[in-house]
Motif scaffolding. Structure first.
Motif, PDB file in Angstrom:
ATOM      1  N   ASN A  38       0.823  -1.213   0.000  1.00  0.00           N
ATOM      2  CA  ASN A  38       0.000   0.000   0.000  1.00  0.00           C
ATOM      3  C   ASN A  38       0.852   1.256   0.000  1.00  0.00           C
ATOM      4  OD1 ASN A  38      -2.432  -1.363  -0.046  1.00  0.00           O
ATOM      5  ND2 ASN A  38      -2.597  -1.425   2.179  1.00  0.00           N
ATOM      6  N   PHE A  39       1.975   1.232   0.708  1.00  0.00           N
ATOM      7  CA  PHE A  39       2.865   2.388   0.717  1.00  0.00           C
ATOM      8  C   PHE A  39       3.437   2.646  -0.672  1.00  0.00           C
ATOM      9  CE2 PHE A  39       7.112   4.253   1.175  1.00  0.00           C
ATOM     10  CZ  PHE A  39       6.771   5.430   1.806  1.00  0.00           C
ATOM     11  N   ARG A  40       3.887   1.593  -1.334  1.00  0.00           N
ATOM     12  CA  ARG A  40       4.432   1.755  -2.691  1.00  0.00           C
ATOM     13  C   ARG A  40       3.368   2.245  -3.652  1.00  0.00           C
ATOM     14  NH1 ARG A  40       8.151  -3.662  -3.489  1.00  0.00           N
ATOM     15  NH2 ARG A  40       9.805  -3.043  -2.051  1.00  0.00           N
ATOM     16  N   LYS A  41       2.159   1.692  -3.530  1.00  0.00           N
ATOM     17  CA  LYS A  41       1.069   2.086  -4.414  1.00  0.00           C
ATOM     18  C   LYS A  41       0.716   3.555  -4.219  1.00  0.00           C
ATOM     19  CE  LYS A  41      -3.692   0.876  -5.516  1.00  0.00           C
ATOM     20  NZ  LYS A  41      -4.840   0.047  -5.130  1.00  0.00           N
ATOM     21  N   SER A  42       0.661   3.995  -2.972  1.00  0.00           N
ATOM     22  CA  SER A  42       0.291   5.385  -2.712  1.00  0.00           C
ATOM     23  C   SER A  42       1.393   6.357  -3.106  1.00  0.00           C
ATOM     24  CB  SER A  42      -0.068   5.575  -1.240  1.00  0.00           C
ATOM     25  OG  SER A  42       1.073   5.407  -0.435  1.00  0.00           O
ATOM     26  N   SER A  43       2.637   5.902  -3.089  1.00  0.00           N
ATOM     27  CA  SER A  43       3.728   6.811  -3.454  1.00  0.00           C
ATOM     28  C   SER A  43       3.897   6.933  -4.964  1.00  0.00           C
ATOM     29  CB  SER A  43       5.039   6.362  -2.818  1.00  0.00           C
ATOM     30  OG  SER A  43       5.437   5.120  -3.346  1.00  0.00           O
ATOM     31  N   THR A  44       3.364   5.973  -5.745  1.00  0.00           N
ATOM     32  CA  THR A  44       3.524   6.042  -7.195  1.00  0.00           C
ATOM     33  C   THR A  44       2.278   6.550  -7.907  1.00  0.00           C
ATOM     34  OG1 THR A  44       2.857   3.721  -7.422  1.00  0.00           O
ATOM     35  CG2 THR A  44       5.216   4.176  -7.255  1.00  0.00           C
ATOM     36  N   GLU A  45       1.108   6.460  -7.276  1.00  0.00           N
ATOM     37  CA  GLU A  45      -0.117   6.917  -7.913  1.00  0.00           C
ATOM     38  C   GLU A  45      -0.242   8.430  -7.817  1.00  0.00           C
ATOM     39  OE1 GLU A  45      -3.459   5.050  -6.133  1.00  0.00           O
ATOM     40  OE2 GLU A  45      -3.200   3.199  -7.262  1.00  0.00           O
ATOM     41  N   PRO A  46      -0.809   9.047  -8.847  1.00  0.00           N
ATOM     42  CA  PRO A  46      -1.081  10.486  -8.731  1.00  0.00           C
ATOM     43  C   PRO A  46      -2.221  10.693  -7.733  1.00  0.00           C
ATOM     44  CG  PRO A  46      -1.978   9.623 -10.777  1.00  0.00           C
ATOM     45  CD  PRO A  46      -1.193   8.514 -10.135  1.00  0.00           C
ATOM     46  N   PRO A  47      -2.290  11.856  -7.131  1.00  0.00           N
ATOM     47  CA  PRO A  47      -3.365  12.104  -6.170  1.00  0.00           C
ATOM     48  C   PRO A  47      -4.730  12.051  -6.853  1.00  0.00           C
ATOM     49  CG  PRO A  47      -2.137  14.109  -6.594  1.00  0.00           C
ATOM     50  CD  PRO A  47      -1.415  12.990  -7.282  1.00  0.00           C
ATOM     51  N   GLU A  48      -5.716  11.558  -6.143  1.00  0.00           N
ATOM     52  CA  GLU A  48      -7.057  11.470  -6.699  1.00  0.00           C
ATOM     53  C   GLU A  48      -7.682  12.860  -6.788  1.00  0.00           C
ATOM     54  OE1 GLU A  48      -9.459   8.725  -4.576  1.00  0.00           O
ATOM     55  OE2 GLU A  48      -7.984   7.122  -4.724  1.00  0.00           O
ATOM     56  N   ILE A  49      -8.502  13.034  -7.800  1.00  0.00           N
ATOM     57  CA  ILE A  49      -9.175  14.313  -8.003  1.00  0.00           C
ATOM     58  C   ILE A  49     -10.597  14.184  -7.492  1.00  0.00           C
ATOM     59  CG2 ILE A  49      -9.964  15.973  -9.727  1.00  0.00           C
ATOM     60  CD1 ILE A  49      -7.614  15.053 -11.470  1.00  0.00           C
ATOM     61  N   ASP A  50     -11.007  15.127  -6.685  1.00  0.00           N
ATOM     62  CA  ASP A  50     -12.360  15.126  -6.140  1.00  0.00           C
ATOM     63  C   ASP A  50     -13.307  15.691  -7.186  1.00  0.00           C
ATOM     64  OD1 ASP A  50     -14.516  14.940  -4.478  1.00  0.00           O
ATOM     65  OD2 ASP A  50     -14.010  16.712  -3.295  1.00  0.00           O
ATOM     66  N   VAL A  51     -14.242  14.855  -7.672  1.00  0.00           N
ATOM     67  CA  VAL A  51     -15.163  15.288  -8.719  1.00  0.00           C
ATOM     68  C   VAL A  51     -16.585  15.465  -8.201  1.00  0.00           C
ATOM     69  CG1 VAL A  51     -13.833  14.325 -10.615  1.00  0.00           C
ATOM     70  CG2 VAL A  51     -15.524  12.903  -9.451  1.00  0.00           C
ATOM     71  N   THR A  52     -16.766  15.414  -6.918  1.00  0.00           N
ATOM     72  CA  THR A  52     -18.114  15.606  -6.385  1.00  0.00           C
ATOM     73  C   THR A  52     -18.514  17.066  -6.532  1.00  0.00           C
ATOM     74  OG1 THR A  52     -17.202  15.917  -4.173  1.00  0.00           O
ATOM     75  CG2 THR A  52     -17.933  13.715  -4.729  1.00  0.00           C
TER      76      THR A  52
END
Length: 64
Positions: A38-52
């Motif tokens: 989970n740490f590796r996944k969160s460090s490589t993924e771009p931040p999520e965009i809030d579309v609400t």
């Protein structure tokens, strides 16, 4: 590797085995593996965009 040799690793593993027991070791290993994944996944993924959609404020109508 960080000044820890094979004898030190064996001693650490024996202490962990005595503290947690043989039954808990797979569970502990699985938890550590998931945490690292989970740490590796969160460090490589771009931040999520809030579309609400945001709440729109209704304009206040003035009464004369």
């Amino acid at each position: 590797m960080f000044g820890i040799g094979m004898p030190e690793l064996i001693i650490i593993l024996v202490i962990i085995l005595v503290i947690f027991g043989a039954g808990k070791l797979p569970e502990i290993g699985r938890g550590i593996g998931e945490a690292i994944r989970n740490f590796r996944k969160s460090s490589t993924e771009p931040p999520e965009i809030d579309v609400t959609p945001k709440k729109e404020e209704k304009p206040v109508e003035k009464k004369d």
